[in-house]
Design an enzyme around this catalytic site. Structure first.
Site, PDB file in Angstrom:
ATOM      1  N   LYS A  59       0.875  -1.178   0.000  1.00 25.20           N
ATOM      2  CA  LYS A  59       0.000   0.000   0.000  1.00 25.20           C
ATOM      3  C   LYS A  59       0.903   1.216   0.000  1.00 25.20           C
ATOM      4  CE  LYS A  59      -4.529   0.708   0.338  1.00 25.20           C
ATOM      5  NZ  LYS A  59      -5.606  -0.200  -0.107  1.00 25.20           N
TER       6      LYS A  59
HETATM    7  P1  NAD Z   1     -12.887   7.482  -2.774  1.00 23.08           P
HETATM    8  O1  NAD Z   1     -11.827   8.489  -2.590  1.00 23.08           O
HETATM    9  O2  NAD Z   1     -13.435   7.254  -4.129  1.00 23.08           O
HETATM   10  O3  NAD Z   1     -14.110   7.793  -1.786  1.00 23.08           O
HETATM   11  C1  NAD Z   1     -13.924   7.985  -0.397  1.00 23.08           C
HETATM   12  C2  NAD Z   1     -15.226   8.507   0.170  1.00 23.08           C
HETATM   13  O4  NAD Z   1     -15.100   8.624   1.598  1.00 23.08           O
HETATM   14  C3  NAD Z   1     -15.606   9.904  -0.347  1.00 23.08           C
HETATM   15  O5  NAD Z   1     -16.999   9.966  -0.547  1.00 23.08           O
HETATM   16  C4  NAD Z   1     -15.180  10.807   0.807  1.00 23.08           C
HETATM   17  O6  NAD Z   1     -15.879  12.027   0.836  1.00 23.08           O
HETATM   18  C5  NAD Z   1     -15.553   9.922   1.983  1.00 23.08           C
HETATM   19  N1  NAD Z   1     -14.906  10.364   3.214  1.00 23.08           N
HETATM   20  C6  NAD Z   1     -13.622  10.754   3.382  1.00 23.08           C
HETATM   21  N2  NAD Z   1     -13.431  11.128   4.652  1.00 23.08           N
HETATM   22  C7  NAD Z   1     -14.611  10.954   5.286  1.00 23.08           C
HETATM   23  C8  NAD Z   1     -15.051  11.178   6.624  1.00 23.08           C
HETATM   24  N3  NAD Z   1     -14.219  11.642   7.545  1.00 23.08           N
HETATM   25  N4  NAD Z   1     -16.340  10.901   6.929  1.00 23.08           N
HETATM   26  C9  NAD Z   1     -17.188  10.415   5.994  1.00 23.08           C
HETATM   27  N5  NAD Z   1     -16.833  10.196   4.721  1.00 23.08           N
HETATM   28  C10 NAD Z   1     -15.557  10.472   4.382  1.00 23.08           C
HETATM   29  O7  NAD Z   1     -12.288   6.121  -2.160  1.00 23.08           O
HETATM   30  P2  NAD Z   1     -12.757   4.625  -2.448  1.00 23.08           P
HETATM   31  O8  NAD Z   1     -11.843   4.058  -3.460  1.00 23.08           O
HETATM   32  O9  NAD Z   1     -14.228   4.564  -2.634  1.00 23.08           O
HETATM   33  O10 NAD Z   1     -12.345   3.941  -1.055  1.00 23.08           O
HETATM   34  C11 NAD Z   1     -13.233   3.898   0.059  1.00 23.08           C
HETATM   35  C12 NAD Z   1     -12.786   2.788   1.002  1.00 23.08           C
HETATM   36  O11 NAD Z   1     -12.789   1.537   0.276  1.00 23.08           O
HETATM   37  C13 NAD Z   1     -11.363   2.923   1.565  1.00 23.08           C
HETATM   38  O12 NAD Z   1     -11.325   2.369   2.853  1.00 23.08           O
HETATM   39  C14 NAD Z   1     -10.542   2.054   0.617  1.00 23.08           C
HETATM   40  O13 NAD Z   1      -9.334   1.607   1.209  1.00 23.08           O
HETATM   41  C15 NAD Z   1     -11.516   0.919   0.396  1.00 23.08           C
HETATM   42  N6  NAD Z   1     -11.233   0.122  -0.814  1.00 23.08           N
HETATM   43  C16 NAD Z   1     -11.230   0.692  -2.051  1.00 23.08           C
HETATM   44  C17 NAD Z   1     -10.967  -0.085  -3.161  1.00 23.08           C
HETATM   45  C18 NAD Z   1     -11.011   0.466  -4.567  1.00 23.08           C
HETATM   46  O14 NAD Z   1     -10.910  -0.332  -5.511  1.00 23.08           O
HETATM   47  N7  NAD Z   1     -11.170   1.758  -4.772  1.00 23.08           N
HETATM   48  C19 NAD Z   1     -10.680  -1.443  -3.007  1.00 23.08           C
HETATM   49  C20 NAD Z   1     -10.719  -2.020  -1.742  1.00 23.08           C
HETATM   50  C21 NAD Z   1     -11.004  -1.200  -0.639  1.00 23.08           C
END
Ligand code: NAD
Length: 454
Positions: A140
């Site tokens: 990561k």
């Molecule tokens: P992203 O950046 O597209 O979205 C993140 C979201 O979280 C946004 O809507 C943001 O406004 C919100 N957010 C940020 N801080 C916040 C807070 N303090 N309170 C409430 N909401 C808040 O990111 P993503 O890719 O959707 O990732 C989201 C989660 O999923 C993370 O934990 C990431 O590690 C996990 N994840 C993502 C993927 C992927 O393929 N993108 C894969 C596995 C896990």
């Protein structure tokens, strides 16, 4: 190319990492930072590793090895901002384990990015790939930056300079980044392009697979953008089938409306599940009729957040967590569900789209209350699974169609769900520890067969 990794041997006591991380980020002259409230995500993940190691009887030396990343790379790099000034940024790449294949894991661009959190997230990637039986290890990385304060050009320059600073510590057969919070297909394409231009002309086009989650035009896979949410939804439908729970007409609340949150809402709407409350870094919203997932996603794409969307009423964070619904998908950041949130939640199932959304106090209360949790290592592994499909397509110069990707992902997710929940029932442990156990059994077997060099 031989990778040149700056590796630090750190004390096994993870406290030092947190202190080190906070201190290096403290401007000179700034007051000392109180670390007592700091959430120690890495320590939490190590705790689950200890629990699972006991269940599977993992040899002590393997448990000790897997408790620490192999390599921790920290880079500082300058970027010219639009106003002509230079700004110094801090980037990380943590490579936890590469026993099963190249290091693999997302890049997070966020102001809260820290060494400790990335170590936790890198470790989870190793479990995820081992659980899904994907030939990748875990990694990561990220940059400590508020992307919302950057112009598109500045974001591109930060991405390209960070890629340059990483040099040959990434590569299609060595370490393959992907999107995470704050990064997108466009960011992956900038990384690919920068990396390609650092190698010789003849080798250039063989380097596409240095990142996954790229746009379709630049070598991405159909189905990658929605893959993490699609995996979450496959787990939910498998749970519904096992529990004779009809999803049609049911409700969900989703925290975070980025990649994982918005695609979860869209995919659930196709199953007749309406999202009645959501929230992001700007606040929370609710509507009894359910949001139009498509319209809200389009709105967020245009405006960067749900703020100002007219299809719902503003509510507090507390009201969001107390909203009665059938499903809850955390899809924002770690450590969001503590004791207060766990007591307030009025849902029948939690499917962790985010990594580490429940802290141990929150999880304990949810377990006592009998609210089932589909754990992150399983629930959100659809992303890395389709990343693997993208990597295979790039290496073979193939393009699969969406049906092919969807069919493979569905089979892989359903199989993993059944393995985790069957193991949990048989051993009378939580699905989270069961997912860790299955990953450790796979890694333990590989270590037993290969031995430790020399
Ligand atoms: P992203 O950046 O597209 O979205 C993140 C979201 O979280 C946004 O809507 C943001 O406004 C919100 N957010 C940020 N801080 C916040 C807070 N303090 N309170 C409430 N909401 C808040 O990111 P993503 O890719 O959707 O990732 C989201 C989660 O999923 C993370 O934990 C990431 O590690 C996990 N994840 C993502 C993927 C992927 O393929 N993108 C894969 C596995 C896990």
């Amino acid at each position: 190319m031989e990778p040149h990794v700056t590796s630090e041997t750190r004390p096994s006591e993870p406290d030092y990492d947190s202190v080190d991380d906070v201190l290096t980020d403290r401007p000179s002259g700034a007051p000392e930072v109180d670390l007592s409230d700091r959430y120690e995500f890495f320590r939490v993940i190590q705790g689950y590793l200890d629990d699972a190691s006991k269940v599977v009887g993992l040899p002590a030396h393997l448990s000790e090895m897997l408790a620490q990343p192999k390599n921790e790379l920290i880079v500082h790099f300058p970027v010219r901002m639009d106003d002509g000034t230079m700004q110094l940024f801090k980037g990380y790449r943590i490579q936890h384990n590469n026993l099963l294949g190249p290091y693999k894991g997302g890049l997070r661009f966020h102001q809260t990015v820290s060494l400790d959190d990335l170590k936790a997230l890198a470790t989870m990637m190793t479990w995820k790939c081992a659980l899904m039986k994907i030939p990748f290890g875990g990694a990561k990385g990220g940059v400590k930056v508020d992307t919302r304060a950057l112009s598109e050009d500045e974001l591109m320059r930060v991405t390209r300079r960070f890629t340059h600073a990483l040099g040959n510590n990434i590569g299609p057969n060595y370490d393959i980044p992907a999107p995470d919070v704050g990064t997108s297909g466009q960011v992956m394409v900038w990384i690919m392009d920068t990396y390609m231009n650092q190698v010789g002309h003849a080798a250039k086009n063989a380097q596409r697979a240095v990142v996954t989650g790229k746009t379709l035009t630049c070598g991405g896979s159909p189905g990658r953008e929605k893959a993490t949410a699609q995996g979450v939804v496959h787990c939910i439908t498998e749970w519904a089938k096992d529990n004779r729970f009809d999803l049609e007409g049911k409700t969900a609340i989703i925290q975070g409306f980025g990649n994982v949150g918005s695609f979860s809402a869209l995919l659930l709407s196709k199953l007749g599940v309406s999202t009645i409350a959501t929230g992001d870094h700007t606040g929370y919203m609710r509507t009894t009729e359910g949001f139009n997932a498509h319209k809200l996603s389009e709105y967020v794409k245009r405006n960067g957040s749900i703020a100002g969307y007219e299809g719902g009423k503003s509510i507090s964070r507390e009201e969001f967590f107390a909203t009665k619904a059938d499903l809850f998908i955390p899809a924002a950041l770690e450590n969001q569900i503590g004791a207060a949130e766990a007591k307030a939640l009025d849902v029948k199932l939690i499917a962790e789209g985010a990594n580490g959304p429940c802290n141990p106090e929150g999880e304990k209360i949810l377990v006592e209350r009998g609210i089932p949790i589909i754990p992150d290592v399983l629930a959100n592994s659809g992303g890395v699974t389709v990343s693997y499909y993208e990597w295979v397509q790039n290496l073979r110069s193939e393009t699969w169609d969406l049906d092919e990707v969807d069919r493979r992902l569905e089979k892989t997710m359903r199989d993993a769900y059944q393995r985790v929940f069957t193991y949990a029932r048989e051993k009378d442990i939580t699905p989270r520890v069961a997912a860790y156990c299955l990953a450790l059994e796979h890694l333990g077997q590989a270590y037993a067969e290969r031995g430790i060099f020399p």
